[in-house]
Design a protein around this motif. Structure first.
Motif, mmCIF file in Angstrom:
data_model
loop_
_atom_site.group_PDB
_atom_site.id
_atom_site.type_symbol
_atom_site.label_atom_id
_atom_site.label_comp_id
_atom_site.label_asym_id
_atom_site.label_seq_id
_atom_site.Cartn_x
_atom_site.Cartn_y
_atom_site.Cartn_z
ATOM 1 N N VAL A 19 0.837 -1.206 0.000
ATOM 2 C CA VAL A 19 0.000 0.000 0.000
ATOM 3 C C VAL A 19 0.866 1.248 0.000
ATOM 4 C CG1 VAL A 19 -1.679 1.322 1.341
ATOM 5 C CG2 VAL A 19 -1.951 -1.155 1.110
ATOM 6 N N PHE A 20 1.920 1.254 0.812
ATOM 7 C CA PHE A 20 2.806 2.413 0.892
ATOM 8 C C PHE A 20 3.431 2.709 -0.463
ATOM 9 C CE2 PHE A 20 6.808 4.533 1.521
ATOM 10 C CZ PHE A 20 6.553 5.453 2.510
ATOM 11 N N ILE A 21 4.005 1.689 -1.092
ATOM 12 C CA ILE A 21 4.643 1.884 -2.408
ATOM 13 C C ILE A 21 3.606 2.282 -3.447
ATOM 14 C CG2 ILE A 21 5.889 0.716 -4.272
ATOM 15 C CD1 ILE A 21 7.623 1.322 -1.870
ATOM 16 N N GLY A 22 2.417 1.710 -3.353
ATOM 17 C CA GLY A 22 1.362 2.065 -4.306
ATOM 18 C C GLY A 22 0.951 3.517 -4.205
ATOM 19 N N VAL A 23 0.813 4.005 -2.969
ATOM 20 C CA VAL A 23 0.328 5.380 -2.762
ATOM 21 C C VAL A 23 1.425 6.399 -3.073
ATOM 22 C CG1 VAL A 23 -0.476 7.030 -1.024
ATOM 23 C CG2 VAL A 23 -1.425 4.724 -1.084
ATOM 24 N N PHE A 24 2.629 6.182 -2.542
ATOM 25 C CA PHE A 24 3.674 7.200 -2.633
ATOM 26 C C PHE A 24 4.605 7.047 -3.841
ATOM 27 C CE2 PHE A 24 2.768 7.150 2.021
ATOM 28 C CZ PHE A 24 2.264 8.432 2.097
ATOM 29 N N CYS A 25 4.560 5.910 -4.515
ATOM 30 C CA CYS A 25 5.435 5.700 -5.681
ATOM 31 C C CYS A 25 4.660 5.521 -6.982
ATOM 32 C CB CYS A 25 6.342 4.487 -5.440
ATOM 33 S SG CYS A 25 7.495 4.690 -4.064
ATOM 34 N N TYR A 26 3.636 4.669 -6.958
ATOM 35 C CA TYR A 26 2.902 4.402 -8.200
ATOM 36 C C TYR A 26 1.845 5.464 -8.490
ATOM 37 C CZ TYR A 26 4.967 -0.148 -9.133
ATOM 38 O OH TYR A 26 5.848 -1.142 -9.448
ATOM 39 N N ALA A 27 1.165 5.941 -7.464
ATOM 40 C CA ALA A 27 0.114 6.950 -7.697
ATOM 41 C C ALA A 27 0.651 8.213 -8.374
ATOM 42 C CB ALA A 27 -0.591 7.290 -6.378
ATOM 43 N N PRO A 28 1.836 8.738 -7.978
ATOM 44 C CA PRO A 28 2.345 9.926 -8.680
ATOM 45 C C PRO A 28 2.667 9.686 -10.151
ATOM 46 C CG PRO A 28 3.403 9.700 -6.537
ATOM 47 C CD PRO A 28 2.628 8.446 -6.768
ATOM 48 N N MET A 29 2.897 8.439 -10.555
ATOM 49 C CA MET A 29 3.183 8.166 -11.968
ATOM 50 C C MET A 29 2.011 8.551 -12.860
ATOM 51 S SD MET A 29 5.204 4.519 -11.831
ATOM 52 C CE MET A 29 6.571 4.262 -10.701
ATOM 53 N N TYR A 30 0.800 8.474 -12.300
ATOM 54 C CA TYR A 30 -0.380 8.873 -13.051
ATOM 55 C C TYR A 30 -0.323 10.354 -13.415
ATOM 56 C CZ TYR A 30 -5.373 9.424 -14.126
ATOM 57 O OH TYR A 30 -6.562 9.696 -14.748
ATOM 58 N N GLY A 31 0.362 11.126 -12.561
ATOM 59 C CA GLY A 31 0.469 12.563 -12.794
ATOM 60 C C GLY A 31 1.365 12.935 -13.954
ATOM 61 N N VAL A 32 2.091 11.964 -14.536
ATOM 62 C CA VAL A 32 2.908 12.253 -15.706
ATOM 63 C C VAL A 32 2.042 12.763 -16.851
ATOM 64 C CG1 VAL A 32 4.432 11.201 -17.431
ATOM 65 C CG2 VAL A 32 4.681 10.600 -15.018
ATOM 66 N N VAL B 85 -0.520 14.255 -5.323
ATOM 67 C CA VAL B 85 -1.083 13.087 -4.629
ATOM 68 C C VAL B 85 -1.206 13.366 -3.138
ATOM 69 C CG1 VAL B 85 -0.605 10.699 -3.946
ATOM 70 C CG2 VAL B 85 -0.312 11.397 -6.324
ATOM 71 N N ILE B 86 -0.160 13.932 -2.544
ATOM 72 C CA ILE B 86 -0.191 14.247 -1.110
ATOM 73 C C ILE B 86 -1.304 15.252 -0.811
ATOM 74 C CG2 ILE B 86 1.125 15.186 0.819
ATOM 75 C CD1 ILE B 86 2.097 12.462 -0.194
ATOM 76 N N LYS B 87 -1.443 16.241 -1.665
ATOM 77 C CA LYS B 87 -2.486 17.248 -1.460
ATOM 78 C C LYS B 87 -3.872 16.634 -1.599
ATOM 79 C CE LYS B 87 -3.614 22.000 -2.804
ATOM 80 N NZ LYS B 87 -3.265 23.130 -3.706
ATOM 81 N N LYS B 88 -4.021 15.710 -2.551
ATOM 82 C CA LYS B 88 -5.307 15.051 -2.750
ATOM 83 C C LYS B 88 -5.687 14.218 -1.540
ATOM 84 C CE LYS B 88 -8.633 14.117 -5.771
ATOM 85 N NZ LYS B 88 -9.464 15.171 -6.412
ATOM 86 N N LEU B 89 -4.705 13.627 -0.887
ATOM 87 C CA LEU B 89 -4.955 12.817 0.311
ATOM 88 C C LEU B 89 -5.142 13.669 1.561
ATOM 89 C CD1 LEU B 89 -2.304 10.010 -0.296
ATOM 90 C CD2 LEU B 89 -4.776 9.799 -0.518
ATOM 91 N N GLN B 90 -5.010 15.002 1.422
ATOM 92 C CA GLN B 90 -5.166 15.946 2.533
ATOM 93 C C GLN B 90 -4.171 15.659 3.665
ATOM 94 O OE1 GLN B 90 -9.305 15.919 3.706
ATOM 95 N NE2 GLN B 90 -9.988 16.870 1.804
ATOM 96 N N LEU B 91 -2.938 15.342 3.266
ATOM 97 C CA LEU B 91 -1.897 15.065 4.246
ATOM 98 C C LEU B 91 -0.893 16.204 4.376
ATOM 99 C CD1 LEU B 91 -1.096 11.315 3.455
ATOM 100 C CD2 LEU B 91 -2.232 12.220 5.489
ATOM 101 N N THR B 92 -1.054 17.267 3.573
ATOM 102 C CA THR B 92 -0.122 18.384 3.673
ATOM 103 C C THR B 92 -0.252 19.055 5.038
ATOM 104 O OG1 THR B 92 -1.756 19.844 2.632
ATOM 105 C CG2 THR B 92 -0.108 18.827 1.196
ATOM 106 N N ASN B 93 0.889 19.526 5.539
ATOM 107 C CA ASN B 93 0.949 20.226 6.822
ATOM 108 C C ASN B 93 0.472 19.355 7.985
ATOM 109 O OD1 ASN B 93 1.693 22.559 8.253
ATOM 110 N ND2 ASN B 93 -0.427 23.269 8.359
ATOM 111 N N THR B 94 0.803 18.056 7.939
ATOM 112 C CA THR B 94 0.440 17.142 9.033
ATOM 113 C C THR B 94 1.682 16.390 9.510
ATOM 114 O OG1 THR B 94 -0.067 15.298 7.528
ATOM 115 C CG2 THR B 94 -1.878 16.801 8.097
ATOM 116 N N ARG B 95 1.682 16.077 10.780
ATOM 117 C CA ARG B 95 2.774 15.280 11.327
ATOM 118 C C ARG B 95 2.691 13.835 10.838
ATOM 119 N NH1 ARG B 95 2.075 18.794 15.965
ATOM 120 N NH2 ARG B 95 4.070 19.809 16.462
ATOM 121 N N THR B 96 1.486 13.390 10.527
ATOM 122 C CA THR B 96 1.322 12.031 10.008
ATOM 123 C C THR B 96 2.132 11.820 8.748
ATOM 124 O OG1 THR B 96 -0.929 11.928 10.913
ATOM 125 C CG2 THR B 96 -0.374 10.333 9.201
#
Length: 526
Positions: A35-48, A360-371
């Motif tokens: 899941v981690f690799i899918g979200v943080f590595c593969y998901a941004p590839m869609y943004g190409v 991707v990070i912004k879409k997940l609403q994780l910006t400006n979070t300690r998480t």
């Protein structure tokens, strides 16, 4: 004949599903890493796809109109296009040409040393620079190469070089400073995998060569060097695949108005064009009161607190997830094992880029979070590979078979047997992840806007910048006062270096024994 083949097909499917059901616990171990690799590595590839669109955040990728190669033509038509590409190629090829053979030479020299004590001392000295953060490394370069008080600058002048030259602001010096500082920092770390390969060389070959009168140099050329050629080829291919992907962190820190003509590379240009609006403003004033003032600065303690939170939580989470996934991948009878390994390794060569990653990070609403600060970097493919290799080498199949006969399942075997036998690789992961979190500054700089959440590295960079800015903007005309001011700036920079690196250097000696053993064993089959 057809009925026999059909029967074999269904029998094979039954065996496959039976294997999957029997190893369901291993797939659960792999789930967090997948899941981690899918979200943080593969998901941004869609943004190409954004490169071929007139992208609008309101419409998203699916709703934005296609413009073909418009943005590529725009980039190619830039007056600075060829200069940026040239800078990228110069830095990459220079790093590859010089940085690739030096760790090999270092490994061959260390392997040839007979004294075990001297060998360990050399390994410790050459490994430790790897744990210095990029921010501190650039700060050290600024201090040591200072035109007025830098000892390297004075040493160069004593040897006949130019006196008082501002090397950090010299465009011609930038590629050399970038490459050779990187070699100093990473040559020890990069030599580990070659030392691991050399440890597998049969010593009887050396004994036979000595009987035939072969010198140490000839034994290195005809025995040691051929033994590590496969490893050299693999690493050369991996390094050559990233020629156009110069890391932006160190380049960005070393850039200034004086050297930007040779320091601007593709990655930093993309960051400035795409995400510059997210950059925060630096504070304007700073009173220069030396080391005491550094520790009295409340930002230091806030940064220490945040960094401890990110480091402890991220290291614990990353170590646990990596150990589980590495154990699952080490099981050779795991169905789809090769496919899962390819899923992870693919991300070492291909990525979506900085801007899609940010989206991707912004879409997940994780910006400006300690998480987010805890999650980023928790699972790394290189860590997975060395963990898998370590467990394959140190946990024999006979032990697993005996445990299975006694009714021990995969989960119980992992927690009761595999983990206690894997202290060395756990020490590697703890140290590597802890250093990564402790030194992280670029991701926090991009994703954090709340200053109360800043890690130590960001505050240290502020202090370095504000100290230098305060000295540069000083209006004093008194030569003695100006000299004292410059001296105080250097004291502050030295204090910042010690504040940042001392905790890691204090921890490293206690983990060194397990660290070296774990990395070397984990690298043999990696």
């Amino acid at each position: 004949m057809y009925e026999k083949e059909q029967g074999n097909f269904f029998w094979g499917r039954k065996q496959l599903w039976r294997g999957i059901r029997r190893n369901y616990c291993l797939y659960l171990f792999l789930l967090p890493a997948v899941v981690f690799i899918g979200v943080f590595c593969y998901a941004p590839m869609y943004g190409v796809l954004m490169a071929f669109q007139d992208y609008s955040p309101a419409k998203g990728i699916l709703g934005s109109p296609w413009v073909g190669l418009k943005w590529f033509r725009t980039f190619f038509d830039l007056p600075r296009f060829w200069q940026i590409v040239k800078n990228t190629l110069v830095v990459s090829l220079y790093s590859l040409a010089v940085g690739f053979p030096i760790p090999i030479l270092l490994a061959l020299m260390i392997n040839s040393v007979k004294s075990t004590r001297f060998k360990k001392l050399t390994q410790t000295v050459t490994y430790m620079p790897h744990f210095i953060s990029t921010v501190i490394l650039v700060g050290m370069m600024s201090v040591f190469l200072s035109p007025r008080s830098g000892f390297l600058n004075h040493l160069i002048a004593m040897l006949g070089g130019p006196d008082g030259l501002h090397y950090m602001g010299n465009a011609a010096a930038f590629p050399h400073l970038y490459v050779w500082s990187g070699i100093w920092q990473n040559m020890g770390w990069s030599s580990i995998i070659y030392l691991a390969a050399l440890s597998g060389v049969d010593q009887e070959l050396h004994e036979a060569a000595m009987v035939d009168g072969a010198s140490k140099l000839k034994r290195i050329i005809h025995i040691d060097l051929p033994a590590i050629i496969p490893t050299m080829v693999i690493l050369l291919i991996m390094n050559a695949g990233s020629i156009m992907s110069v890391g932006y962190e160190k380049v960005y820190l070393m850039q200034n108005d004086l050297n930007v003509t040779t320091a601007e590379v593709i990655s930093t240009y993309v960051y400035k064009i795409g995400l510059k609006q997210q950059q925060y403003s630096w504070p304007k004033g700073f009173t220069l009161l030396g080391y005491q003032k550094v520790f009295e600065d409340s930002r230091i303690w806030t940064g220490y607190g945040n960094t401890l939170i990110y480091t402890i939580c991220g290291t614990a989470l990353g170590t646990f997830f990596t150990m589980m996934a590495g154990y699952a991948l080490s099981r050779k009878n795991l169905p789809f094992r090769s496919l899962l390994m390819a899923y992870f390794v693919f991300t070492m060569y291909f990525g979506g880029g900085l801007i899609p990653f940010y989206m991707v990070i912004k879409k997940l609403q994780l910006t400006n979070t300690r998480t987010l600060m805890v999650l980023l970097g928790a699972v790394g493919v290189y860590n997975l590979i060395i963990t898998r290799s370590f467990m394959e080498s140190n946990i024999p199949e006979e032990l697993r078979d005996a445990a299975r006969v006694d009714g021990c399942g995969n989960g119980r075997f992992f927690f009761k047997i595999a983990l206690p036998l894997s202290k060395a690789i756990m020490a590697v992961l703890v140290l590597y992840l802890a250093v990564s979190y402790w030194d992280s500054y670029f991701n926090p700089m991009i994703f954090l806007t709340d200053r109360s959440k800043y890690p130590l590295a960001l505050y240290l960079r502020e202090i370095l910048l504000t100290a230098a800015t305060g000295a540069a903007n000083s209006m004093t005309t008194d030569a003695d006062a100006a000299r004292k001011l410059q001296t105080m700036v250097q004291v502050i920079k030295y204090g910042v270096i010690i504040v940042s690196t001392l905790p890691i250097f204090c921890v490293y000696p206690f983990l060194q024994k397990y660290f070296v053993k774990g990395v070397m064993i984990g690298s043999i089959k990696g």
